[in-house]
Motif scaffolding. Structure first.
Motif, PDB file in Angstrom:
ATOM      1  N   TRP A 626      -7.102 -23.999  37.453  1.00 31.50           N
ATOM      2  CA  TRP A 626      -8.331 -23.209  37.017  1.00 31.50           C
ATOM      3  C   TRP A 626      -8.876 -22.579  38.053  1.00 31.50           C
ATOM      4  CZ3 TRP A 626     -13.100 -23.450  39.219  1.00 31.50           C
ATOM      5  CH2 TRP A 626     -14.000 -22.757  38.988  1.00 31.50           C
ATOM      6  N   VAL A 627      -9.067 -21.053  38.054  1.00 30.95           N
ATOM      7  CA  VAL A 627      -9.714 -20.208  38.988  1.00 30.95           C
ATOM      8  C   VAL A 627     -10.976 -19.604  38.355  1.00 30.95           C
ATOM      9  CG1 VAL A 627      -9.452 -18.349  40.727  1.00 30.95           C
ATOM     10  CG2 VAL A 627      -7.400 -20.202  40.276  1.00 30.95           C
ATOM     11  N   GLY A 628     -12.191 -19.539  39.108  1.00 32.85           N
ATOM     12  CA  GLY A 628     -13.204 -18.673  38.395  1.00 32.85           C
ATOM     13  C   GLY A 628     -14.347 -19.071  39.187  1.00 32.85           C
ATOM     14  N   ASP A 629     -15.536 -18.537  38.846  1.00 32.39           N
ATOM     15  CA  ASP A 629     -16.839 -18.771  39.515  1.00 32.39           C
ATOM     16  C   ASP A 629     -17.578 -19.816  38.826  1.00 32.39           C
ATOM     17  OD1 ASP A 629     -19.341 -19.089  40.600  1.00 32.39           O
ATOM     18  OD2 ASP A 629     -20.032 -16.883  39.630  1.00 32.39           O
ATOM     19  N   PRO A 630     -17.774 -20.904  39.489  1.00 32.08           N
ATOM     20  CA  PRO A 630     -18.331 -22.236  38.745  1.00 32.08           C
ATOM     21  C   PRO A 630     -19.669 -21.749  38.364  1.00 32.08           C
ATOM     22  CG  PRO A 630     -17.412 -22.734  41.058  1.00 32.08           C
ATOM     23  CD  PRO A 630     -17.456 -21.335  41.146  1.00 32.08           C
ATOM     24  N   GLN A 631     -20.374 -21.036  38.773  1.00 27.88           N
ATOM     25  CA  GLN A 631     -21.563 -20.535  38.377  1.00 27.88           C
ATOM     26  C   GLN A 631     -21.865 -19.570  37.117  1.00 27.88           C
ATOM     27  OE1 GLN A 631     -24.491 -21.948  39.537  1.00 27.88           O
ATOM     28  NE2 GLN A 631     -23.148 -23.057  40.983  1.00 27.88           N
ATOM     29  N   HIS A 632     -20.286 -19.297  36.875  1.00 23.25           N
ATOM     30  CA  HIS A 632     -20.265 -18.335  35.536  1.00 23.25           C
ATOM     31  C   HIS A 632     -20.751 -16.778  35.610  1.00 23.25           C
ATOM     32  CE1 HIS A 632     -18.249 -17.947  31.615  1.00 23.25           C
ATOM     33  NE2 HIS A 632     -19.349 -17.355  31.040  1.00 23.25           N
ATOM     34  N   LYS A 633     -20.753 -16.545  36.945  1.00 27.04           N
ATOM     35  CA  LYS A 633     -21.563 -15.190  37.381  1.00 27.04           C
ATOM     36  C   LYS A 633     -20.758 -13.989  37.625  1.00 27.04           C
ATOM     37  CE  LYS A 633     -26.078 -17.297  38.589  1.00 27.04           C
ATOM     38  NZ  LYS A 633     -26.792 -17.554  39.739  1.00 27.04           N
ATOM     39  N   ARG A 634     -19.728 -14.374  38.421  1.00 25.71           N
ATOM     40  CA  ARG A 634     -18.708 -13.342  38.862  1.00 25.71           C
ATOM     41  C   ARG A 634     -17.543 -13.227  38.110  1.00 25.71           C
ATOM     42  NH1 ARG A 634     -15.974  -9.675  41.195  1.00 25.71           N
ATOM     43  NH2 ARG A 634     -15.739  -9.397  43.239  1.00 25.71           N
ATOM     44  N   LYS A 635     -17.623 -11.856  37.476  1.00 22.48           N
ATOM     45  CA  LYS A 635     -16.515 -11.591  36.876  1.00 22.48           C
ATOM     46  C   LYS A 635     -15.243 -11.291  37.691  1.00 22.48           C
ATOM     47  CE  LYS A 635     -19.010  -9.613  33.013  1.00 22.48           C
ATOM     48  NZ  LYS A 635     -19.611  -8.332  32.388  1.00 22.48           N
ATOM     49  N   MET A 636     -13.879 -11.594  37.378  1.00 28.57           N
ATOM     50  CA  MET A 636     -12.801 -11.480  38.062  1.00 28.57           C
ATOM     51  C   MET A 636     -12.277  -9.987  38.174  1.00 28.57           C
ATOM     52  SD  MET A 636     -11.313 -15.365  38.686  1.00 28.57           S
ATOM     53  CE  MET A 636     -11.232 -15.434  37.066  1.00 28.57           C
ATOM     54  N   TYR A 637     -12.850  -8.926  38.276  1.00 29.04           N
ATOM     55  CA  TYR A 637     -12.477  -7.660  38.483  1.00 29.04           C
ATOM     56  C   TYR A 637     -12.720  -7.167  39.697  1.00 29.04           C
ATOM     57  CZ  TYR A 637     -12.732  -7.354  33.198  1.00 29.04           C
ATOM     58  OH  TYR A 637     -12.443  -7.780  31.983  1.00 29.04           O
ATOM     59  N   ASP A 638     -11.918  -6.155  40.280  1.00 30.60           N
ATOM     60  CA  ASP A 638     -11.853  -5.827  41.653  1.00 30.60           C
ATOM     61  C   ASP A 638     -12.278  -6.958  42.646  1.00 30.60           C
ATOM     62  OD1 ASP A 638     -11.505  -3.094  40.680  1.00 30.60           O
ATOM     63  OD2 ASP A 638     -13.504  -2.778  40.024  1.00 30.60           O
ATOM     64  N   ILE A 639     -11.482  -7.807  42.908  1.00 26.29           N
ATOM     65  CA  ILE A 639     -11.871  -8.857  43.566  1.00 26.29           C
ATOM     66  C   ILE A 639     -10.591  -9.407  44.669  1.00 26.29           C
ATOM     67  CG2 ILE A 639     -10.812 -10.495  41.693  1.00 26.29           C
ATOM     68  CD1 ILE A 639     -13.285 -12.445  42.559  1.00 26.29           C
ATOM     69  N   THR A 640     -10.615  -9.775  45.577  1.00 22.98           N
ATOM     70  CA  THR A 640      -9.825 -10.563  46.496  1.00 22.98           C
ATOM     71  C   THR A 640      -9.763 -11.868  46.572  1.00 22.98           C
ATOM     72  OG1 THR A 640      -9.773  -8.237  48.027  1.00 22.98           O
ATOM     73  CG2 THR A 640      -9.011 -10.437  48.830  1.00 22.98           C
ATOM     74  N   ILE A 641      -8.706 -12.698  46.178  1.00 25.31           N
ATOM     75  CA  ILE A 641      -8.684 -13.815  46.135  1.00 25.31           C
ATOM     76  C   ILE A 641      -7.672 -14.374  47.032  1.00 25.31           C
ATOM     77  CG2 ILE A 641      -8.322 -15.973  44.762  1.00 25.31           C
ATOM     78  CD1 ILE A 641      -9.391 -14.446  42.339  1.00 25.31           C
ATOM     79  N   GLY A 642      -7.752 -15.338  48.023  1.00 26.76           N
ATOM     80  CA  GLY A 642      -6.758 -15.534  48.735  1.00 26.76           C
ATOM     81  C   GLY A 642      -6.218 -14.634  49.746  1.00 26.76           C
ATOM     82  N   GLY A 643      -6.768 -13.546  50.059  1.00 23.42           N
ATOM     83  CA  GLY A 643      -6.355 -12.111  50.603  1.00 23.42           C
ATOM     84  C   GLY A 643      -5.524 -11.506  49.862  1.00 23.42           C
ATOM     85  N   VAL A 644      -5.495 -11.533  48.383  1.00 17.49           N
ATOM     86  CA  VAL A 644      -4.715 -10.742  47.540  1.00 17.49           C
ATOM     87  C   VAL A 644      -5.749 -10.008  46.599  1.00 17.49           C
ATOM     88  CG1 VAL A 644      -3.045 -10.489  45.883  1.00 17.49           C
ATOM     89  CG2 VAL A 644      -2.628 -12.390  47.410  1.00 17.49           C
TER      90      VAL A 644
END
Length: 730
Positions: A626-644
């Motif tokens: 699973w990947v996501g925001d534990p607080q259920h606040k950050r939508k994963m649009y226009d986001i950098t994860i692990g440098g990508v």
């Protein structure tokens, strides 16, 4: 000739005489010794005798709390956990110097008197009278041991500790009577051994073995003269004479002990002088307590072990009993954690999700057929600092996790399995338009659902008709909405329950058609264990984390075992294998496919991309990422994860590669058996592309659940609002 106790002391006859003398003397002497105001309480010798006789003679000695070692499946140490850092050892494993030093400084006449040192009492009374205060005590080593037993029994309860150490005549008399009992039952050598194991030496070290390790990084049996004198001197005031924080004061106290040993002829004056000239040389081992010290990111698994222990009746009928047993410690717990799998999980998470990213990642791998948890990790380390957490993102709330995360389309195989068990053919087709409303009404377990919710597919190009194989590979929402409406919601709920798939918050699954899109929060461990049933011929096995436990005496404890049950037929499981192999070979999960071994799995993203998943398996391992925001606040649009950078995150592009790399490392060098499959024709797959109207009427087989349409009729899609009713396809 009367028989004497082991270790010296008085015979039973002499002990009885002493008992009478002490009873009469207790009130007057103790009052004058340490409690100047006792006379004002009206305590007389006669009253002391009567109160003394009323005290029970059975001193219940609690087991000494010790360190518990948590091991992985190969015997490697994950962590040490303890309420009190202590390792109980016998006199043979204690240096003769420490035995002599503690007696010399704490109770020089230890081997000459009984439970109470009358000469010492009179000397102390005289000394205190001259000073006008309490400058000298007269408690024997035996009495000190009894007091420490009371403190140990109090545990970490501050009120009980205060009661165990309060300076009252009642406590002193109680301590006195129990000391007589202890002298009678144990003898001098056993009392000395127990005292050296129970007493506090500062720096979180209880007992001489832990103290030797803490200050000198050696065993108690290897302590030399000056080291023994220093530790013996700590007992009176561990904070005042702490050699770490005040080496000068500690040196003075050490030298006092050395001189006392010389005065008593335990060592020569020359030996004492030579030792006193040597500077203190510490080799401090810092306290390493708790899951925060766990290796290879296994802190969360370590904490899960504690939760399992506290929650399972195998270890005690009540939670209070289990908590007491955990705090007593002294156990060796061998777990199911496979070090190769754990290292692979942590390495993969570290490569793909950084601990300071705006979102986190978690992964769990279990073994099909046994339920053994092989690995459990997450991108944010276990701890209380920045970018750290003690919330286990892999497990349900009751086991230390959060509220869970919507699994999205990874829930679709559960619906497919329910449909197959109901007799639906994998060749079942539905029109599957880009958008559609939920059919209504839909049958539930205790009635029917009615509503106006709608859903849509991830891409506008995804229009049917589709059969089950292609719909699963492409994760077509509108196909599965029609499928659950056809079979009814109750079979889907029952299938989830049989697969151990439940909400992370412990609440019952909501009986709504949108459950097919994974809109109810689950945990990675739940999903991994559920998918393991597909790999195991349809048999679900509950997750287990503990292989064995031995207590402080080396006795084996009963541990919880996995519970296995049939969740579906083998034919259904093999059919799901075929469908999910298509996902990693030709569908949304191509980036998660493993090289050189059969694998199957499913991608998933939640509504508004608060979470992205990949859940998959081989015949010998099943894992969920699973990947996501534990607080259920950050939508994963226009986001950098692990440098990508990502315009929007899919289950395929972040959780999928994490799963692939974690499983590759976990299974390296291990057998690669084939997944059993069944042949499935896909009648819709070979049709020429075109718009929906060009495809002609779709074949439809009425299901058992029903939703109010005419049997045998095709789907009519009238106009409806553009509303997204649940998870995305990805």
């Amino acid at each position: 000739m009367p028989k004497k106790r082991d270790g010296g002391g008085l015979s039973k006859t002499q002990q009885a005489a002493k008992f009478l003398g002490v009873s009469v003397l207790a009130g007057a002497v103790l009052a004058g010794l340490a409690l100047p105001a006792a006379g004002a309480l009206g305590l007389t010798a006669k009253g002391s005798v009567e109160g003394f006789d009323d005290i029970p003679t059975n001193l219940k000695t609690p087991p000494l709390s010790q360190r518990t070692r948590i091991l992985d499946a190969k015997g490697g140490e994950i962590a040490k956990v303890y309420s009190r850092d202590r390792t109980v050892v016998g006199l043979k494993d204690m240096s003769p110097y420490i035995q002599k030093a503690i007696v010399a400084i704490e109770d020089a006449r230890f081997y000459e008197h009984g439970a109470v040192d009358l000469k010492g009492i009179l000397r102390a009374v005289n000394k205190n009278a001259q000073s006008g205060g309490v400058s000298q005590g007269a408690s024997t080593l035996t009495q000190q041991y009894v007091k420490n037993v009371f403190v140990e029994e109090a545990g970490d309860d501050p009120d009980k500790v205060a009661q165990a150490t309060q300076q009252t005549i009642g406590r002193k008399i109680k301590e006195l009577k129990y000391a007589i009992q202890v002298e009678k039952e144990l003898g001098k050598q056993k009392i000395l051994q127990n005292y050296l194991n129970i007493t506090f030496f500062g720096q979180q070290a209880y007992g001489i073995e832990a103290a030797a390790q803490r200050y000198f990084s050696k065993h108690a049996k290897d302590l030399n003269l000056q080291e023994s004198a220093l530790l013996a001197g700590l007992v009176q005031s561990p904070s005042r004479y702490d050699p770490v924080n005040d080496p000068q004061e500690a040196t003075r106290r050490r030298n006092t002990v050395l001189q006392r040993m010389a005065d008593l002829k335990d060592v020569t004056q020359a030996q004492a002088d030579a030792a006193a000239k040597k500077p203190i040389k510490l080799a401090v081992s810092r306290p390493k307590n708790g899951c925060i010290t766990a290796t290879d990111g296994a802190g969360f698994f370590c904490d899960y072990i504690r939760k399992v222990f506290l929650g399972d009746r195998s270890f005690g009928k009540t939670r209070k009993i289990r908590a007491q047993r955990w705090n007593e410690g002294g156990m060796t717990i061998r777990t199911t954690l496979d070090p190769q799998t754990q290292k692979s999980i942590q390495a993969s998470l570290g490569d793909h999700v950084y601990d300071d990213d705006p979102v986190a990642g978690a992964a769990t791998i279990v073994e099909p057929g046994s339920g053994r948890i092989l690995g459990m990790g997450q991108s944010r380390p276990y701890g209380f600092g920045e970018n750290q957490t003690v919330i286990n993102l892999s497990v349900d709330h009751r086991m230390g996790g959060g509220a869970g995360y919507q699994p999205g389309s990874t829930f679709k195989p559960v619906i497919a399995a329910a449909a197959l068990e109901q007799g639906t053919s994998p060749e079942q087709e539905y029109p599957s338009p880009y958008r559609m409303p939920y059919p209504s009404p839909v049958q539930t377990c205790d009635g029917e659902w009615q509503g106006t919710d709608s859903t849509q597919n991830e891409n506008k190009e995804e229009v049917g008709p589709y059969a089950m194989k292609e719909a699963t590979a492409k994760s077509v929402n509108t196909y599965f909405v029609q499928l659950i409406s056809d079979i009814g919601i109750c079979p889907a709920v029952n299938m989830a329950q049989k697969m151990g798939i439940e909400r992370a918050d412990g609440k019952p699954l909501q009986q709504v058609p949108s459950m097919t899109l994974g809109v109810q929060e689950m945990s990675p461990l739940t999903m991994a264990a559920g998918y393991a049933a597909f790999a195991n011929g349809g048999e679900y096995c509950s997750p287990v984390a503990i292989e064995s436990i031995t207590d402080a005496r080396g006795r084996a404890l009963k541990v919880p075992q996995t519970s296995c049950r049939s969740a579906m037929s083998k034919k259904t499981a093999d059919t799901i294998n075929t469908l999910l192999k298509g996902v990693v070979e030709d569908g949304t999960g191509r980036e998660a496919g493993l090289r050189g071994r059969d694998s199957a799995g499913k991608t998933g993203t939640s509504d508004s991309r608060y979470a992205a998943w990949f859940v998959g398996y081989t015949p010998n391992a099943a894992g969920a990422v699973w990947v996501g925001d534990p607080q259920h606040k950050r939508k994963m649009y226009d986001i950098t994860i692990g440098g990508v950078p990502h315009d929007k995150v899919y289950g395929a592009d972040t959780p999928g590669p994490i799963w692939r790399d974690a499983m590759t490392g976990a299974l390296d060098g291990r057998p690669a058996p084939a997944l059993p499959t069944v042949p499935i024709d896909d009648p819709a797959k070979d049709k020429s592309p075109g718009d929906e109207g060009d495809k002609g009427p779709a074949k439809h087989k009425p299901g058992r659940g029903g939703h109010g349409k005419k049997p045998g009729g095709g789907w009519s899609i009238p106009g409806f609002p553009d509303i997204l009713g649940g998870g995305n396809g990805g």
